[in-house]
Structures are given as C-alpha cells and as structure tokens.
Enzyme design. Structure first.
Site, mmCIF file in Angstrom:
data_model
loop_
_atom_site.group_PDB
_atom_site.id
_atom_site.type_symbol
_atom_site.label_atom_id
_atom_site.label_comp_id
_atom_site.label_asym_id
_atom_site.label_seq_id
_atom_site.Cartn_x
_atom_site.Cartn_y
_atom_site.Cartn_z
ATOM 1 N N GLU A 1 -6.787 -7.748 -0.539
ATOM 2 C CA GLU A 1 -7.328 -7.729 0.827
ATOM 3 C C GLU A 1 -8.808 -7.404 0.836
ATOM 4 O O GLU A 1 -9.201 -6.265 0.652
ATOM 5 C CB GLU A 1 -6.598 -6.683 1.693
ATOM 6 C CG GLU A 1 -5.164 -7.047 1.995
ATOM 7 C CD GLU A 1 -4.465 -6.042 2.905
ATOM 8 O OE1 GLU A 1 -5.162 -5.358 3.689
ATOM 9 O OE2 GLU A 1 -3.232 -5.952 2.821
ATOM 10 N N GLU B 1 0.821 -1.226 0.000
ATOM 11 C CA GLU B 1 0.000 0.000 0.000
ATOM 12 C C GLU B 1 0.845 1.262 0.000
ATOM 13 O O GLU B 1 0.513 2.243 0.674
ATOM 14 C CB GLU B 1 -0.919 0.007 1.230
ATOM 15 C CG GLU B 1 -1.927 -1.101 1.220
ATOM 16 C CD GLU B 1 -3.007 -0.943 2.288
ATOM 17 O OE1 GLU B 1 -2.720 -0.341 3.329
ATOM 18 O OE2 GLU B 1 -4.117 -1.425 2.060
HETATM 19 C C1 GAL Z 1 -4.343 -2.800 5.146
HETATM 20 C C2 GAL Z 1 -2.917 -3.322 5.269
HETATM 21 C C3 GAL Z 1 -2.907 -4.624 6.041
HETATM 22 C C4 GAL Z 1 -3.696 -4.472 7.323
HETATM 23 C C5 GAL Z 1 -5.093 -4.010 6.987
HETATM 24 C C6 GAL Z 1 -5.986 -3.804 8.174
HETATM 25 O O1 GAL Z 1 -4.396 -1.497 4.746
HETATM 26 O O2 GAL Z 1 -2.369 -3.550 4.015
HETATM 27 O O3 GAL Z 1 -1.586 -5.008 6.314
HETATM 28 O O4 GAL Z 1 -3.046 -3.551 8.118
HETATM 29 O O5 GAL Z 1 -5.026 -2.779 6.353
HETATM 30 O O6 GAL Z 1 -6.130 -4.969 8.869
#
Ligand code: GAL
Length: 747
Positions: A253, A184
C-alpha cells in the site's frame, strides 16, 4: 499482378500473443530480488481497484486505463460481508462478481494480487467482516476463537476453491500471482495478547495449507512465518527490509491520496511526492509496488466504514471516483512507470552499489556483466535543489526528487519535474427533467411524490425497556436508524410555560448522529463518536403542558473498520436529561423507552421500483422544503451524453438516495471543520518533505461531499426513479444531476 499481402505472419502473431494471454503466468516463486514468474524475475507495478466500489460496466475501462498508465497488475481485497450475507448464504452477482472482475484483468493480460483477508479495513463497513459473525457466541474477530477461525477459514476456502475452479491462480495459467491473508495484523497483535500471536500463526499456516501454488503475503506482520512474505504499507517504503533475506521487498500500500470523512477536509498528496516515494522504493531494491488506491471509487449504499467515511472513496487516486484519469497525477506516474520499466533488467539482475553524492544525496547503481546499467540519483533534502557529480557528469537534482538514468548516463525522468498536462474538472449542472413516461406527462415541471415518516414509533414497537440499549447490538446494522422514544408529563405550573423560556435537552451518545424530536417537531441535531467522552447534544426544547412525546432518531454512519477489538465499539444514546423544570433537572435515562428499528419507508422498501404497497404518497409540483423525515420520489430522464454523473445534494440535509432501486448511498453535504490543530487549508501545496494527510488540505468550510456518483449503467433510457430520504430538511427542488467533464486529457 497485385502484391500479396503478408497475412500469414501477422495472423500468427495475433495467434501467439492471444494464446500468451491465457497461459501466461505459471509458476510463481521468489528470491531476494523479486517475484519469479515462469522462471523470470519481474517488476510488478500494481494498481488497487476494488470491484464493489464501481460497477461491472466500468471494470474493463478502469483496468484498461490502469494498463495505459503503465501498470501491469491489478490488486483488490475480497469483501467478505458483501459475499456472505448470512451464514452460508452467498452472493457473487453485480458489483460482487469477483470472478468476472478477475477475468477482465486476465483478458487485459495483466496480473492480479488478491488480498483475501478476509479482514480488510479499507474504510469499508466493519472492515469487511459480516456483522452477523459478531453475534455468534464466543467470537472475537481476528483472534484465536473457534467461531471466528471456523467462519474465516470457511470463507477463505470458498474463495480459494472458486479461484481454483476458474483456474485463476497463476499456477493454473491464471492472473493471480500473490494472495494475501489477514491485513496489518502486526499493528494489533500485542493488543490481543497470546491469543493474538496464536491467531496470526494459525492464519498464516491455514493460508499456506490452501495450496494455491503462488506465494502468500501478510502485510505489516513483522514475524510472518516462512514461506509467507511480510510487506509494507505506508506513504514511503524505502527503509523497509523483509523479515527474511531470501524474500523480495513488496509494498502493498502506497497511498497516493487519502480518504475523506463527512465534516472532514480535502487532503491532497502531490504527484511529485508520490513519484518520489515510488522511485525511492525501486532505487532501494523494491520490486513489487501497489498503489492503494489507483481507483478509489464509491462506497455505494451503506458500505462505507467509519464512522463518517464519505460515500465517495475517490482517494485523490490516479483515476478519479468517476473513472476519469486525474492529471497530472495519472500522466506523471505513467511516465515514471515507463522510466522504471527501462531499468527493469538492471534492477532485477544487476549488482547494486550505493554511493554518497552529498549530505542528503545518494546514487544507487545497478549494473551487470552484460553491460546493463541503471542509476537512481536521489536528493532527499526537503528544501534545497542540489547539483551533484555522478561519473564525472553533473546533474541538477531538485529538492526531494529522484532522477532515473536507465543507461547510467541520461536522465529520462525526474520525480519533481511534472511534464504531464493538468486536467480541469467541471461538474456541469443538468436540471432534473421529467421523463416522458412520468405521471406528470403533459405538464411542464417535475412532479414529486412525497411521503412523510412519523417521528417515533411508526408501527408496532419492537420492544420497551427501561433505559438505553446499544444501537448496533439492536439494529445489527440492518439499517442506520433506531428510534428511542419516551414521553413526559409537563405540569402546567412549570415556570417556563409562563415566562416563555425553554428548557434545555441534553443528550449524550456514543455515536454517530442524532436528531431530536418533541411532539413531532425537530428540535436539533448533533453528531460525534466515542465513549470517553460521548458526544453531547444541547439545545432548547419546546414542551407543552400535559403529555409530550420525545423521539430521538439515533443513526450510525458506517461501522468502525479497524483497530483492536473494533467490533465491540458501541453506538447510541447513553443519557438524556432536560434542565429548566421548577424542580431542576429531569433525568430521563432510567425512563421506560420504546424502540423501533429502522424507518417505515425502509421497512416497506419504497425505494424499489417494483414496490407496489399502498402508502400515502402525496403528488405535488411543489415538494415541501426544510421538512424533516421526508421521502421524495421523482421520475426523471437520463441526462444527455455518456459522461459520468454526480447527484448534486448541496441544498439537502442528510439522508439516503437511490436510483431505480440501486443504492447511491448516504449523502451529507456537511461543511468541513478542523479535525486537528495542524489541519489548516493551503493555497498552494509544497510537495517537498514527508507527506501526511494533514499537510496539504483544501476545502475549509466547504461541504466534504457535495456530489454523489450515479453510474451510467444504472440509468434507463427514459424512466428513472429517483428516491431520496431526507432526515432533517432540505430543498429537493435544488437537486440536480451534474455531468462530469474533464479537459486536458493526456496525449
Ligand atoms: C491501511 C489499511 C487499508 C486502508 C488504509 C487507509 O492501513 O490496510 O485497508 O484502511 O490503511 O486507507
């Protein structure tokens, strides 16, 4: 004559299928539709399971459960700070045995997505970057600075070489089909200015030069240079378009729940809404989808990020922290995966057409010349059900739902129609039982050993300085604890000594928590975070005529894990004053302060079973209650059965716990409080409409984390040494094990 059993064809089948396992992947490329593995387009449904957040004994079961849940790929970050303990000193044992973890995935005939980072965020301490790197002069994390790039490249290369040596990339016949560099970065690039842009480009090129034979991804990196693929992280991803039309849509994600903080509440993401987001993604042409997390697990020891991330990283994921399926979530998503799989050929090879079925209703149809046809009918209205007509047939679509029709006719699944059975979870208490081998053998109750820390400088002082130092720069995260101590002389003419009033101690700190002692007595505690403003402690203080020792125990509760320049965020005390003297306010901020890093017990390693040093453990059947700065030790039996175990710390204050020298982690059954104006608890959750972590909250006024997972594999058959360090006072006699039992396991 006995009929001959047709052994041969069956054996052949076994031979072929097992040989497929070990030479499965091969070439991985991509086009605009999907990844192409061994010349075939494939749909990827992936599950994040972070190897250090469980134990090797749990890995095969977790992977298998993901597979049974209809997932074909496992994803994990690589946790740099768990592997490179000091520059060039590496660790790949125990929970950090990355190769073993990947081989378990390979044996399960699943693919893997390896997100090397090595910056990971992940609510992991310092975002996964080793703390020592911050102290190498000239280093700015995630920026165009030579020391950072040098160490990052060195670690990246080490991991890539290790994977190559073990033949784990798909190009070598292994399971790894994608690798990620950075994490990110796009969110922050502008904060880092020109150096940030140069860094992102450098990171992408450095990764590609590693020549791993499978594609690289970067997530939320909007200007990724070819051939690196940009991917999406969010609660929804149907609107996402890759930066190049020749690239597939990858969702790295999808958050099926959310993490928790000590003092925070319990967010819930409904199964219907997760399923809706997944179905919409595939409806809109997505082809690689990963649940972050599918099993969240545990932030053992001091690995939680922060500040204030709980030891539990359950994440309300489809597999719970303890490794048990969470239903109906797990089961509902399994059905969804089955339905999507039925559409695979059409989704990946058919031509897509979109048609409106109403103001907030639409169909996407995938059809090819072979006659394959799959349709997704969506109702995006977040309030109203709707009946739509598609190809002359009417379909009822609940609000905020997608129906999947693998043959363009029959609905096999609707995201809002949860058929999976719900499970109920119980934590059944099991009193701590003295082990046969424990010193109290023969007597009935449990014998404790107790050791009390001194409040303040327990050995030789580390240094003396006028004013305050930054907490993190001083401990370098070798411990949570730093003592700030000083003394004041109170004149016997002070009014407060005569009239019984008490002066007030005022402290400001950047974080994260503190306990204030005067003359060895706890005066109060506070916690918070930030420089603008710092958090404030305000409590009466008991002082006597003459010399008074002031000892402030400052604590970190997990280092920050994300944000631009996050590694420069400090912690610790910035101001100390006492009001109520005859002369007004006494400002201690410029006094001479004496510092001690860590606790005596930590320094001696008294939580290690092999520890033999002579300290004054006091044996007792009645351990002191509500006594701060106390170590408790008991030798206990393993709870019966083989179900997972949690340690119930409801009646304890705050501290650290170990079993047989293994770090269970920080405990703090702190009651939850409001963190935002929208943060209201609900009785029932309406799945309809866009989810956010404030939307469906429970646990108001409850401890954010009461139970602490102890993996079964950490127990010995008879003698188990449980060690607790309690900071502010609790009742150890109320500590129990709890056996996690679920009912309603899916068929
Ligand atoms: C995302 C990040 C992950 C984790 C997630 C929240 O933005 O890439 O590593 O932090 O948020 O659980």
């Amino acid at each position: 004559m006995k009929p001959r059993t047709p052994i041969a064809p069956f054996a052949l089948l076994i031979f072929f299928s097992s040989s497929i396992t070990y030479c499965f992947a091969g070439n991985v490329t991509y086009d605009s539709r999907s990844l192409i593995i061994n010349g075939r387009r494939e749909l990827i449904i992936s599950a994040a399971i972070h190897y250090p957040r469980s134990v090797p004994g749990m890995w095969p079961g977790l992977v298998q459960q993901a597979k049974e849940g209809g997932v074909n790929t496992i994803e994990s970050y690589v946790f740099w700070n768990g592997h490179e303990l000091s520059p060039g000193k590496y660790y790949f044992g125990g929970r950090f045995n990355l190769v073993k973890f990947i081989k378990i995935i390979q044996q399960a005939r699943m693919y893997m997505i390896l997100r090397i980072g090595p910056f990971v965020a992940a609510e992991y301490n310092y975002g996964g970057i080793p703390v020592w790197l911050h102290y190498i002069p000239g280093t700015v994390f995630r920026n165009d600075t030579e020391p950072f790039k040098y160490h990052m490249q060195k670690f990246m290369t080490l991991i890539v070489d290790m994977m190559k040596r073990e033949k784990l990339f798909a190009s070598q016949g292994g399971p790894i089909i994608l690798a990620q560099v950075e994490n990110e970065y796009g969110y922050y690039e502008s904060f880092y200015g020109e150096g940030g842009k140069r860094y992102a480009l450098w990171a992408a090129k450095m990764a590609v030069a590693q020549n791993i034979g499978v594609p690289w991804i970067m997530c939320q990196q909007f200007d990724t240079p070819d051939p690196v693929i940009n991917t999406c992280n969010s609660f929804y991803c149907d609107q996402f378009t890759p930066h190049s039309p020749s690239m597939p849509k990858i969702w790295t994600e999808n958050w099926p729940g959310w993490f928790k903080t000590f003092g925070g509440r319990d967010p819930h993401r409904p199964s219907e809404d997760i399923a809706f987001s997944v179905a919409r993604f595939f409806q809109k042409g997505g082809s690689v989808h990963n649940y972050y997390m599918y099993h969240g697990g545990t932030n053992f020891g001091r690995t939680a990020g922060g500040p204030f991330i709980t030891t539990s990283y359950d994440y309300e994921a489809p597999i719970d922290e303890y490794g048990l399926p969470r239903n109906p979530k797990w089961g509902h998503l399994k059905e969804l995966h089955g339905a999507i799989k039925l559409c695979e050929h059409a989704l990946l090879n058919g031509e897509r057409s979109n048609l409106s079925l109403g103001s907030s209703q639409e169909a996407d149809v995938y059809a090819d010349s072979s006659g394959a046809c799959a349709a997704f009918l969506a109702n995006m209205d977040d309030k109203n059900d709707k009946t739509v007509v598609f190809r002359n047939v009417s379909y009822h679509l609940p609000a905020w739902s997608v129906s999947i029709l693998p043959d363009c006719k029959k609905v096999v699944f609707n995201t809002a129609n949860v058929r999976a059975q719900s499970s109920t979870v119980e934590m059944v208490p099991e009193n701590l039982q003295p082990s046969e081998a424990s010193p109290d053998n023969g007597s009935k109750g449990l014998k404790w050993q107790v050791f009390k820390e001194i409040a303040g400088i327990w050995g030789e002082a580390d240094f003396v300085k006028s004013g305050f130092v930054d907490h993190i720069n001083t401990t370098k995260d070798t411990t949570d604890y730093l003592w700030y101590t000083t003394s004041i002389i109170v004149n016997e003419n002070e009014e407060f000594l005569k009239n019984g009033s008490r002066p007030v101690l005022l402290i400001e700190s950047k974080g994260h928590a503190l306990h204030a002692f005067a003359n060895q007595e706890l005066q109060g505690s506070a916690s918070g975070n930030g420089t603008h403003p710092p958090f404030k402690y305000k409590n009466p203080i008991s002082l006597k005529a003459g010399k008074n020792e002031i000892a402030l125990l400052s604590m970190t509760v997990g280092l920050q894990n994300a944000g631009p320049f996050y590694e420069w965020v400090g912690a610790g005390i910035t101001s100390v004053k006492i009001t109520g003297f005859n002369s007004g306010t006494l400002d201690l901020s410029t006094y001479s302060w004496t510092y001690k890093i860590g606790l005596q017990g930590e320094h001696l390693g008294i939580y290690n079973p092999g520890y033999r040093n002579n300290i004054n453990w006091v044996s007792t059947m009645e351990p002191p209650k509500n006594q701060p700065l106390t170590w408790y030790k008991a030798v206990v039996k393993q709870p019966p059965g083989d179900e997972p175990i949690g340690l119930d710390m409801l009646k304890m204050g705050k501290g650290l716990a170990w079993l047989n020298g293994e770090e269970i982690g920080r405990y703090w059954p702190r009651k939850s409080r409001k963190s935002s104006p929208h943060d209201e608890c609900v009785q029932e959750c309406d799945y309809r409409g866009k989810f956010n972590p404030d939307k469906c909250i429970t646990g108001c006024g409850e401890p954010s984390q009461r139970w602490y997972h102890i993996p079964r594999s950490w127990f010995k058959p008879s003698e188990n040494i449980l060690v607790i360090f309690e900071e502010k006072g609790g009742d150890p006699t109320k500590i129990t094990f709890s056996i996690r039992k679920i009912s309603g396991f899916p068929k």
